[in-house]
Enzyme design. Structure first.
Site, PDB file in Angstrom:
ATOM      1  N   HIS A 182     -16.827   8.983  -5.063  1.00 19.14           N
ATOM      2  CA  HIS A 182     -17.324  10.356  -5.206  1.00 19.14           C
ATOM      3  C   HIS A 182     -16.443  11.075  -6.244  1.00 19.14           C
ATOM      4  CE1 HIS A 182     -17.721  14.616  -4.089  1.00 19.14           C
ATOM      5  NE2 HIS A 182     -18.951  14.281  -3.746  1.00 19.14           N
ATOM      6  N   ARG A 184     -14.739  13.665  -6.235  1.00 16.47           N
ATOM      7  CA  ARG A 184     -13.475  14.215  -5.744  1.00 16.47           C
ATOM      8  C   ARG A 184     -12.384  13.146  -5.611  1.00 16.47           C
ATOM      9  NH1 ARG A 184     -12.345  18.902  -2.935  1.00 16.47           N
ATOM     10  NH2 ARG A 184     -10.224  18.101  -2.783  1.00 16.47           N
ATOM     11  N   LYS A 185     -12.756  11.882  -5.774  1.00 16.69           N
ATOM     12  CA  LYS A 185     -11.753  10.820  -5.649  1.00 16.69           C
ATOM     13  C   LYS A 185     -11.174  10.508  -7.034  1.00 16.69           C
ATOM     14  CE  LYS A 185     -13.802  10.735  -1.567  1.00 16.69           C
ATOM     15  NZ  LYS A 185     -13.431  11.572  -0.448  1.00 16.69           N
ATOM     16  N   VAL A 186     -10.282   9.525  -7.105  1.00 18.11           N
ATOM     17  CA  VAL A 186      -9.539   9.309  -8.350  1.00 18.11           C
ATOM     18  C   VAL A 186     -10.395   8.642  -9.429  1.00 18.11           C
ATOM     19  CG1 VAL A 186      -7.527   8.124  -9.325  1.00 18.11           C
ATOM     20  CG2 VAL A 186      -7.315   9.392  -7.203  1.00 18.11           C
TER      21      VAL A 186
END
Ligand SMILES: *Cc1c(COP(=O)(O)O)cnc(C)c1O
Length: 387
Positions: A182, A184-186
């Site tokens: 997603h 929002r992840k790295v």
């Protein structure tokens, strides 16, 4: 405006998605297979299976282990609600255990009290990218014959020291690790997930279940000179990743070491800028852990109102988020029996804020965040002390 997070996507990802579109094969196909091979090699896992997101990855992990109605799965309430939902979506009951306030991760010392004859699995979350104490968790899981699943949604590129060696999260420590892509992840594919394991039989089940329980995948049928009739061996799901997503994911994976290095530099700079603030608790890595710093979570001093600090920062164009939510405080889980003390989980949600962090964050923007936070803390901390 300084955002809370920002994916790093560029021409390489756009070109890769374009090439996938023009290839004519856009559903799960050769790009997915290549992304799986490359991800497995990167983390050091024998098998990696791509899926539509991490919530479905967690569900497939439980389904492949035949966890279902009547079973209990121990996890943290202090996590994104998808962790608890994945358990309930399989018909099992989430049992919430408190976190360690230093790492925001499930406290291995509290597991024993939560284990019952119905306990089938533990889902340990590497919260905000900070590795869990896998040595302690696997010891408890092994002693009780319970399966350990890692919710590594946020932890691509994080590392843990096991018996003296630094290893990436996703190299099998628990039985299965589940990742999210997603934004929002790295690293991101828009939406996406991955399961890694050392168990060939589990990997086979993931592949069967993600694609309707289909005995022969469409990629194989398309390449065959013989007519093949597929069968549907079990009732499965459609949890596939598309080839456009996987093509983007391959480029993101190439960037991952650099993204983690830059995030680690941003986190180190925050520690320098904020290290001397009275009463503010900064996140710290245990000596056996290297976080990818998916989030940077600071604990406010007592007496400071979380919401007003966040509002004042927002008024200056700085986005923050409150501490990670507690699932047991949301309506779907409010009725869940409060068997265990979740004090540290609640305090972490109420007393912490997440500061902006992303690989391309400039030193100037970071200084702005630090100055604004110092402005919030100084006068009030002094007045608290004066009282
Ligand atoms: C983001 C996240 C998930 C869900 O991932 P999706 O890919 O959005 O389904 C699950 N667990 C944790 C801890 C997360 O942070």
């Amino acid at each position: 405006m300084i955002p809370i997070a920002m994916p790093l996507l560029a021409e390489e990802e756009a070109d890769a998605a374009r090439a996938a579109v023009l290839s004519g094969w856009v559903s799960q196909g050769p790009q997915v297979a290549a992304f799986e091979r490359e991800f497995a090699a990167f983390v050091g896992a024998p098998f990696a299976c791509a899926v539509s997101n991490c919530t479905t990855a967690l569900q497939l992990a439980l389904a492949a282990l035949d966890v279902g109605p009547g079973d209990e799965v121990i996890t943290a309430s202090h996590s994104f609600i998808a962790t608890a939902n994945s358990i309930r979506n399989q018909g099992a009951v989430p049992i919430f255990v408190d976190v360690d306030p230093e790492t925001y991760n499930i406290d291995p010392r509290r597991l024993a009290d939560a284990i019952t004859p119905r306990t089938r699995a533990i889902i340990a979350v590497h919260q905000m990218g900070m590795p869990c104490d896998l040595a302690a968790l696997t010891a408890v899981a092994d002693r009780h014959g319970i399966t350990l699943i890692e919710d590594a949604a946020c932890a691509a590129g994080s590392e843990i020291q096991i018996k003296g060696n630094w290893e990436r999260i996703g190299k099998p420590h628990g039985r299965i690790a589940c990742f999210s892509f997603h934004p929002r992840k790295v690293i991101t594919t828009g939406e996406g997930g991955m399961l890694t394991t050392a168990d060939a039989e589990l990997d086979r089940k993931f592949r069967l279940l993600r694609q309707h329980g289909m005995s022969v995948p469409d990629t194989v049928r398309h390449g065959s000179s013989q007519v093949i009739f597929e069968e549907y061996l079990v009732s499965g799901y459609n949890y596939r990743m598309t080839d456009m997503q996987a093509a983007i994911g391959r480029k993101q994976l190439e960037r991952l070491p650099e993204l983690v290095a830059r995030r680690r530099a941003v986190a180190a700079r925050y520690a320098e800028l904020l290290g001397n603030l009275e009463g503010l608790r900064l996140p710290a890595e245990p000596k056996w852990a290297r976080s990818n710093w998916q989030s940077y979570c600071v604990r406010l001093p007592n007496g400071l109102d979380q919401r007003s600090v966040m509002q004042n920062l927002l008024d200056q164009g700085i986005a923050t988020r409150r501490g990670i939510m507690c699932s047991h405080r949301e309506p779907p889980y409010a009725m869940a029996a409060r068997l265990h003390d979740l004090r540290h989980s609640e305090l972490s949600q109420d007393r912490s804020i997440l500061l902006p962090i992303y690989a391309q964050m400039s030193e100037d923007d970071q200084a702005r965040v630090a100055d604004a936070l110092m402005e919030e803390l100084r006068p009030r901390v002094q007045s608290v002390i004066a009282v």
